[in-house]
Design a protein around this motif. Structure first.
Motif, PDB file in Angstrom:
ATOM      1  N   LEU A   1       0.824  -1.214   0.000  1.00 22.17           N
ATOM      2  CA  LEU A   1       0.000   0.000   0.000  1.00 22.17           C
ATOM      3  C   LEU A   1       0.854   1.258   0.000  1.00 22.17           C
ATOM      4  CD1 LEU A   1      -2.916  -1.038   2.363  1.00 22.17           C
ATOM      5  CD2 LEU A   1      -2.943  -0.847  -0.121  1.00 22.17           C
ATOM      6  N   ASN A   2       2.007   1.217   0.664  1.00 21.07           N
ATOM      7  CA  ASN A   2       2.907   2.360   0.636  1.00 21.07           C
ATOM      8  C   ASN A   2       3.394   2.623  -0.786  1.00 21.07           C
ATOM      9  OD1 ASN A   2       4.430   4.472   2.026  1.00 21.07           O
ATOM     10  ND2 ASN A   2       6.213   3.248   1.485  1.00 21.07           N
ATOM     11  N   ASP A   3       3.707   1.568  -1.520  1.00 19.91           N
ATOM     12  CA  ASP A   3       4.109   1.742  -2.924  1.00 19.91           C
ATOM     13  C   ASP A   3       2.983   2.373  -3.738  1.00 19.91           C
ATOM     14  OD1 ASP A   3       6.566   0.603  -2.341  1.00 19.91           O
ATOM     15  OD2 ASP A   3       6.093  -1.348  -3.256  1.00 19.91           O
ATOM     16  N   GLN A   4       1.743   1.980  -3.464  1.00 17.34           N
ATOM     17  CA  GLN A   4       0.607   2.549  -4.194  1.00 17.34           C
ATOM     18  C   GLN A   4       0.416   4.033  -3.871  1.00 17.34           C
ATOM     19  OE1 GLN A   4      -2.967   0.166  -3.741  1.00 17.34           O
ATOM     20  NE2 GLN A   4      -1.859  -1.709  -4.207  1.00 17.34           N
ATOM     21  N   VAL A   5       0.539   4.392  -2.597  1.00 15.93           N
ATOM     22  CA  VAL A   5       0.369   5.806  -2.247  1.00 15.93           C
ATOM     23  C   VAL A   5       1.519   6.633  -2.826  1.00 15.93           C
ATOM     24  CG1 VAL A   5       1.470   5.824   0.047  1.00 15.93           C
ATOM     25  CG2 VAL A   5      -0.362   7.399  -0.436  1.00 15.93           C
ATOM     26  N   GLN A   6       2.717   6.093  -2.840  1.00 10.51           N
ATOM     27  CA  GLN A   6       3.847   6.823  -3.435  1.00 10.51           C
ATOM     28  C   GLN A   6       3.613   7.040  -4.934  1.00 10.51           C
ATOM     29  OE1 GLN A   6       5.848   8.467  -1.802  1.00 10.51           O
ATOM     30  NE2 GLN A   6       6.929   7.360  -0.223  1.00 10.51           N
ATOM     31  N   PRO A  25      -5.998  -5.970   1.586  1.00 15.40           N
ATOM     32  CA  PRO A  25      -5.691  -4.700   2.241  1.00 15.40           C
ATOM     33  C   PRO A  25      -6.243  -3.537   1.417  1.00 15.40           C
ATOM     34  CG  PRO A  25      -3.743  -5.543   1.134  1.00 15.40           C
ATOM     35  CD  PRO A  25      -4.815  -6.590   0.992  1.00 15.40           C
ATOM     36  N   VAL A  26      -7.044  -2.683   2.049  1.00 15.80           N
ATOM     37  CA  VAL A  26      -7.707  -1.610   1.292  1.00 15.80           C
ATOM     38  C   VAL A  26      -7.469  -0.209   1.845  1.00 15.80           C
ATOM     39  CG1 VAL A  26      -9.507  -3.098   0.334  1.00 15.80           C
ATOM     40  CG2 VAL A  26      -9.874  -1.989   2.546  1.00 15.80           C
ATOM     41  N   ALA A  27      -6.945  -0.095   3.055  1.00 21.32           N
ATOM     42  CA  ALA A  27      -6.707   1.226   3.629  1.00 21.32           C
ATOM     43  C   ALA A  27      -5.590   1.132   4.647  1.00 21.32           C
ATOM     44  CB  ALA A  27      -7.975   1.775   4.280  1.00 21.32           C
ATOM     45  N   THR A  28      -4.910   2.232   4.844  1.00 18.17           N
ATOM     46  CA  THR A  28      -3.771   2.232   5.739  1.00 18.17           C
ATOM     47  C   THR A  28      -3.584   3.590   6.379  1.00 18.17           C
ATOM     48  OG1 THR A  28      -1.425   1.655   5.863  1.00 18.17           O
ATOM     49  CG2 THR A  28      -2.115   2.836   3.932  1.00 18.17           C
ATOM     50  N   LEU A  50       0.555  12.069  11.821  1.00 16.53           N
ATOM     51  CA  LEU A  50      -0.186  11.144  10.975  1.00 16.53           C
ATOM     52  C   LEU A  50       0.602  10.922   9.687  1.00 16.53           C
ATOM     53  CD1 LEU A  50      -3.032   9.803  10.973  1.00 16.53           C
ATOM     54  CD2 LEU A  50      -3.785  11.745   9.621  1.00 16.53           C
ATOM     55  N   LYS A  51       0.763   9.659   9.295  1.00 15.81           N
ATOM     56  CA  LYS A  51       1.497   9.336   8.078  1.00 15.81           C
ATOM     57  C   LYS A  51       0.792   8.232   7.301  1.00 15.81           C
ATOM     58  CE  LYS A  51       4.722  10.954   6.908  1.00 15.81           C
ATOM     59  NZ  LYS A  51       4.864  12.186   6.114  1.00 15.81           N
ATOM     60  N   ARG A  52       0.956   8.290   5.990  1.00 20.22           N
ATOM     61  CA  ARG A  52       0.536   7.260   5.039  1.00 20.22           C
ATOM     62  C   ARG A  52      -0.934   6.881   5.101  1.00 20.22           C
ATOM     63  NH1 ARG A  52       4.685   8.991   3.407  1.00 20.22           N
ATOM     64  NH2 ARG A  52       6.461   7.776   2.711  1.00 20.22           N
ATOM     65  N   MET A  53      -1.788   7.891   5.300  1.00 18.33           N
ATOM     66  CA  MET A  53      -3.224   7.654   5.173  1.00 18.33           C
ATOM     67  C   MET A  53      -3.509   7.405   3.700  1.00 18.33           C
ATOM     68  SD  MET A  53      -5.084   7.840   7.988  1.00 18.33           S
ATOM     69  CE  MET A  53      -6.692   8.297   7.388  1.00 18.33           C
ATOM     70  N   TYR A  54      -4.173   6.292   3.414  1.00 20.95           N
ATOM     71  CA  TYR A  54      -4.420   5.940   2.020  1.00 20.95           C
ATOM     72  C   TYR A  54      -5.545   4.919   1.951  1.00 20.95           C
ATOM     73  CZ  TYR A  54      -3.595   4.049  -2.666  1.00 20.95           C
ATOM     74  OH  TYR A  54      -3.745   3.636  -3.962  1.00 20.95           O
ATOM     75  N   VAL A  55      -6.394   5.083   0.945  1.00 23.13           N
ATOM     76  CA  VAL A  55      -7.450   4.118   0.640  1.00 23.13           C
ATOM     77  C   VAL A  55      -7.339   3.791  -0.846  1.00 23.13           C
ATOM     78  CG1 VAL A  55      -9.941   3.682   0.595  1.00 23.13           C
ATOM     79  CG2 VAL A  55      -8.956   5.078   2.440  1.00 23.13           C
ATOM     80  N   VAL A  56      -7.361   2.508  -1.185  1.00 21.83           N
ATOM     81  CA  VAL A  56      -7.271   2.107  -2.594  1.00 21.83           C
ATOM     82  C   VAL A  56      -8.487   2.640  -3.352  1.00 21.83           C
ATOM     83  CG1 VAL A  56      -5.870   0.058  -2.072  1.00 21.83           C
ATOM     84  CG2 VAL A  56      -8.356  -0.147  -2.248  1.00 21.83           C
ATOM     85  N   ASP A  57      -8.296   2.881  -4.633  1.00 17.47           N
ATOM     86  CA  ASP A  57      -9.342   3.493  -5.471  1.00 17.47           C
ATOM     87  C   ASP A  57     -10.709   2.831  -5.324  1.00 17.47           C
ATOM     88  OD1 ASP A  57      -7.678   5.438  -6.529  1.00 17.47           O
ATOM     89  OD2 ASP A  57      -7.223   4.302  -8.356  1.00 17.47           O
ATOM     90  N   VAL A  58     -10.759   1.508  -5.417  1.00 16.87           N
ATOM     91  CA  VAL A  58     -12.045   0.811  -5.441  1.00 16.87           C
ATOM     92  C   VAL A  58     -12.783   0.866  -4.109  1.00 16.87           C
ATOM     93  CG1 VAL A  58     -11.354  -0.746  -7.310  1.00 16.87           C
ATOM     94  CG2 VAL A  58     -11.027  -1.458  -4.929  1.00 16.87           C
ATOM     95  N   ALA A  59     -12.100   1.258  -3.036  1.00 11.70           N
ATOM     96  CA  ALA A  59     -12.724   1.286  -1.714  1.00 11.70           C
ATOM     97  C   ALA A  59     -13.002   2.702  -1.210  1.00 11.70           C
ATOM     98  CB  ALA A  59     -11.841   0.544  -0.715  1.00 11.70           C
ATOM     99  N   GLY A  90     -14.715   6.394  -0.631  1.00 12.80           N
ATOM    100  CA  GLY A  90     -16.084   6.872  -0.462  1.00 12.80           C
ATOM    101  C   GLY A  90     -16.934   6.000   0.437  1.00 12.80           C
ATOM    102  N   ARG A  91     -16.316   5.116   1.197  1.00 13.67           N
ATOM    103  CA  ARG A  91     -17.069   4.186   2.044  1.00 13.67           C
ATOM    104  C   ARG A  91     -16.776   4.366   3.533  1.00 13.67           C
ATOM    105  NH1 ARG A  91     -16.076  -1.057  -1.806  1.00 13.67           N
ATOM    106  NH2 ARG A  91     -17.205  -0.236  -3.582  1.00 13.67           N
ATOM    107  N   GLY A  92     -16.112   5.453   3.895  1.00 14.28           N
ATOM    108  CA  GLY A  92     -15.858   5.733   5.296  1.00 14.28           C
ATOM    109  C   GLY A  92     -14.628   5.082   5.892  1.00 14.28           C
ATOM    110  N   LEU A  93     -13.804   4.446   5.074  1.00 10.05           N
ATOM    111  CA  LEU A  93     -12.631   3.753   5.601  1.00 10.05           C
ATOM    112  C   LEU A  93     -11.591   4.705   6.178  1.00 10.05           C
ATOM    113  CD1 LEU A  93     -12.112   1.025   2.851  1.00 10.05           C
ATOM    114  CD2 LEU A  93     -13.308   0.833   5.023  1.00 10.05           C
ATOM    115  N   ALA A  94     -11.304   5.783   5.465  1.00  9.57           N
ATOM    116  CA  ALA A  94     -10.305   6.736   5.950  1.00  9.57           C
ATOM    117  C   ALA A  94     -10.731   7.333   7.288  1.00  9.57           C
ATOM    118  CB  ALA A  94     -10.068   7.838   4.920  1.00  9.57           C
TER     119      ALA A  94
END
Length: 162
Positions: free
Chosen positions: A20-25, A63-66, A86-95, A97-101
């Motif tokens: 997920l860190n690679d995706q957010v980067q 894994p969908v959020a971090t 706070l560091k590396r807050m991230y939610v994958v695209d498909v997840a 808008g669902r309140g995960l963050a």
């Protein structure tokens, strides 16, 4: 609709955290046109009691959020004693808008508060308007800039008393 999920504490160098860190980067690269966030982070930054790293897994175990926090005290980069960054807050695209963050953020704030931290701080950028909207709607207010990007024009820093 809130997605069914399980939030787990993991090491910052856990394979899912690295993924997920690679995706957010990669997303930072698309938004800002550089190599991602250059802030120095180490796995030990996120080890209790001076930090934590969380991953949300969906009902299929993906894994969908971090997000994580690390203790920061007064330093030459603008932090104050008692800060939790706070560091590396991230939610994958498909997840999104669902309140995960929002759920990850609440869990991180609670953990930092329980660890004796008095203020949660974060740095984001002008090209992340959805992040700014999340933080301001969660009670964060602009604060004096701190950290690696404190002199960058696109940087925005926020804080919330815990």
């Amino acid at each position: 609709m809130v997605m069914s999920m399980q939030i787990r504490q993991v090491p910052f160098d856990h394979p899912d955290a690295v993924k997920l860190n690679d995706q957010v980067q990669a997303e930072y690269h698309v938004r800002y046109g550089d190599g991602g966030d250059a802030t120095t982070l180490a796995p030990e930054d996120f080890e209790p009691p001076t930090g934590i790293f969380l991953i949300a897994y969906d009902e299929l175990g993906s894994p969908v959020a971090t997000g994580g926090w690390r203790a920061r005290d007064a330093n030459g980069e603008g932090n104050l004693d008692g800060d939790a960054e706070l560091k590396r807050m991230y939610v994958v695209d498909v997840a999104r808008g669902r309140g995960l963050a929002r759920r990850i953020l609440a869990a991180l704030e609670n953990d930092a508060r329980m660890a004796g931290r008095t203020r949660m701080v974060l740095e984001t950028g002008t090209k992340q308007p959805e992040a700014i909207a999340l933080y301001t709607s969660s009670g964060y207010e602009p604060c004096v800039k701190f950290g690696y990007y404190r002199f960058h024009e696109d940087s925005r820093c926020f804080a919330k008393a815990l």
